[in-house]
Structures are given as structure tokens and as C-alpha cells.
Design a protein around this motif. Structure first.
Motif, PDB file in Angstrom:
ATOM      1  N   GLU A  21       0.842  -1.189   0.000  1.00  0.00           N
ATOM      2  CA  GLU A  21       0.000   0.000   0.000  1.00  0.00           C
ATOM      3  C   GLU A  21       0.877   1.239   0.000  1.00  0.00           C
ATOM      4  N   PRO A  22       0.351   2.361  -0.423  1.00  0.00           N
ATOM      5  CA  PRO A  22       1.141   3.596  -0.449  1.00  0.00           C
ATOM      6  C   PRO A  22       1.159   4.279   0.912  1.00  0.00           C
ATOM      7  N   TYR A  23       2.031   5.259   1.028  1.00  0.00           N
ATOM      8  CA  TYR A  23       2.064   6.121   2.208  1.00  0.00           C
ATOM      9  C   TYR A  23       0.677   6.709   2.433  1.00  0.00           C
ATOM     10  N   PRO A  24       0.168   6.769   3.681  1.00  0.00           N
ATOM     11  CA  PRO A  24       0.871   6.619   4.974  1.00  0.00           C
ATOM     12  C   PRO A  24       0.821   5.218   5.582  1.00  0.00           C
ATOM     13  N   PHE A  25       0.660   4.185   4.779  1.00  0.00           N
ATOM     14  CA  PHE A  25       0.789   2.801   5.227  1.00  0.00           C
ATOM     15  C   PHE A  25      -0.099   2.480   6.439  1.00  0.00           C
ATOM     16  N   PRO A  26      -1.409   2.518   6.281  1.00  0.00           N
ATOM     17  CA  PRO A  26      -2.288   2.302   7.439  1.00  0.00           C
ATOM     18  C   PRO A  26      -2.120   0.934   8.100  1.00  0.00           C
ATOM     19  N   SER A  27      -1.786  -0.098   7.338  1.00  0.00           N
ATOM     20  CA  SER A  27      -1.636  -1.413   7.959  1.00  0.00           C
ATOM     21  C   SER A  27      -0.419  -1.472   8.870  1.00  0.00           C
ATOM     22  N   ILE A  28       0.605  -0.634   8.590  1.00  0.00           N
ATOM     23  CA  ILE A  28       1.756  -0.580   9.486  1.00  0.00           C
ATOM     24  C   ILE A  28       1.338  -0.013  10.838  1.00  0.00           C
ATOM     25  N   THR A  29       0.578   1.073  10.814  1.00  0.00           N
ATOM     26  CA  THR A  29       0.091   1.660  12.049  1.00  0.00           C
ATOM     27  C   THR A  29      -0.712   0.655  12.868  1.00  0.00           C
TER      28      THR A  29
END
Length: 222
Positions: free
Chosen positions: A207-215
Motif C-alpha cells: 500500500e502507499p504512504y501513509p501505510f495504514p496497515s503498518i500503524t
């Protein structure tokens, strides 16, 4: 950028070009970019991002060479520390760990177990006394061992005084959603000598920035 916090980046690779005077060893791993990322450029980028300190890690393609990161740490110990590399299978190299923390900026060891026969690599490190020596002299271990959750648990239980940080959340691909990939980490939270490092995660999502799955993933691990 200014904040009320002192921000430390837990891992940045810096390196020099391969030259006849300072050649890289033969390797299948290309550098992250050309030209190299050097300390002067990193210092500028830190200022732009509001980062106060960095832990510097020699990249794999330079081999077990620590001279550049140690020189940076010695020149600016308030800004840089180093996670250095050791030939963990070599008893002679392991002996150097006795004086590891006495050198300015040498804060821990980075061990990458992510290519080839990883089980054999860990067995050879055990046989050399690497993990026992790390524990004995209080040298923290930053361990990149993707998907080796059982092996990480066994190490943490066998060497309870060895501080282990699991690099990149033990992930090495974007084949499955990040939140699913880190699920096996959760049981390790009960081990008091294990921590995790949420680094390089944009490499493991689609996924592109802001990468919600990382959060979402990072909050699940808190």
C-alpha cells in the motif's frame, strides 16, 4: 522540525563504495542504492526529519566490516551508536565480545540469519559460544531472523540474560498482510528479554504512504 521528544532511529545502514583499497566481499545482495548513503548525507536527513540520534548498522553487502560505523560513533557519540557485525560461527571472533562494550559507540551486535541454511547458521553460532558469550558480557543482540519465531523463543529461554531485539518484526516479504505476518510474534511478548524493532516495514506492504496497515500492526504489538 522540532518536537518535545528526543527521537532515535533504531537502524540506518550507511556504507562506502567498493574500491580496491576497501573492497566488498563477493555477495548476491546489491546495495540499496547507488551512490552509497554516507554519514554526511544522513546527518542532513536527520536534521530535516527531526531525528536526534541513530543506531548505525553496516549493511550486508559490505561484509563483517565495522570501521565506517565505528568511526562515525567515535566522532559524534552523542548522535551515533553502532550495532556491529561479528562472524558468529568463528570462536576467535566471538572472543572479541569480551571487550565489546569498552569501545566508544559499540552498543550491540547485529546478526542476520535470513539466507541460506538458517538452522545450520544458528547451530554454528551456538557451537562457537556466540550466544553464551553475548549473555556473559551483557552485549545486546539485534537479530534479523525472519519467520524463525520458534528459534527466537528457544534462544531467549536458553539465554535469559541475553537481550534480544527482533529486527523488522521477523518479516521479510509482502506475501501476506503485515498484521498476519507478525501474529507469531505475539506469544514472545511474555519473554522479558525480547523486544521488537518496527523497522523497514514499508518494504513489506503493498500500500502507499501513509501505510495504514503498518500503524495497525505496530499498535497491536504495543
Amino acid at each position: 522540525m522540532t518536537t518535545g521528544y528526543r527521537i532515535t532511529d533504531a537502524q540506518v545502514h550507511v556504507w562506502k563504495e567498493s574500491t580496491p583499497e576497501r573492497p566488498w566481499p563477493p555477495a548476491e545482495i546489491p546495495p540499496q542504492r547507488v551512490p552509497p548513503l554516507g554519514v554526511p548525507e544522513l546527518t542532513e536527513r536527520m536534521a530535516q526529519a527531526g531525528v536526534h540520534r541513530c543506531l548505525l548498522v553496516p549493511p550486508t553487502w559490505e561484509g563483517s566490516r565495522n570501521d565506517y560505523v565505528l568511526a562515525a560513533a567515535a566522532a559524534a557519540p552523542d548522535r551515533f551508536g553502532a550495532l556491529c557485525r561479528v562472524a558468529a560461527h568463528d570462536p576467535a571472533d566471538v572472543e572479541r565480545l569480551a571487550g565489546w562494550r569498552q569501545r566508544t559507540g559499540m552498543l550491540g551486535v547485529r546478526l542476520s540469519v535470513n539466507r541460506g541454511d538458517t538452522r545450520q547458521q544458528l547451530d554454528r553460532a551456538l557451537a562457537s559460544g556466540f550466544f553464551a558469550t553475548m549473555e556473559r558480557y551483557g552485549v545486546p543482540l539485534s537479530l534479523y531472523a525472519p519467520r524463525l519465531h520458534t528459534e527466537i523463543r528457544d534462544l531467549a529461554e536458553s539465554f535469559p540474560a541475553l537481550r534480544i531485539t527482533v529486527d523488522h518484526l521477523a518479516v521479510d516479504s509482502d506475501e501476506v498482510p503485515l498484521r498476519t505476518a507478525v501474529e507469531p510474534l505475539l506469544p514472545l511478548a511474555k519473554l522479558p528479554n525480547v523486544a521488537v524493532k518496527a523497522s523497514a516495514l514499508p518494504c513489506f506492504v503493498r500500500e502507499p504512504y501513509p501505510f495504514p496497515s503498518i500503524t495497525d500492526t505496530v499498535y497491536a504489538l504495543v
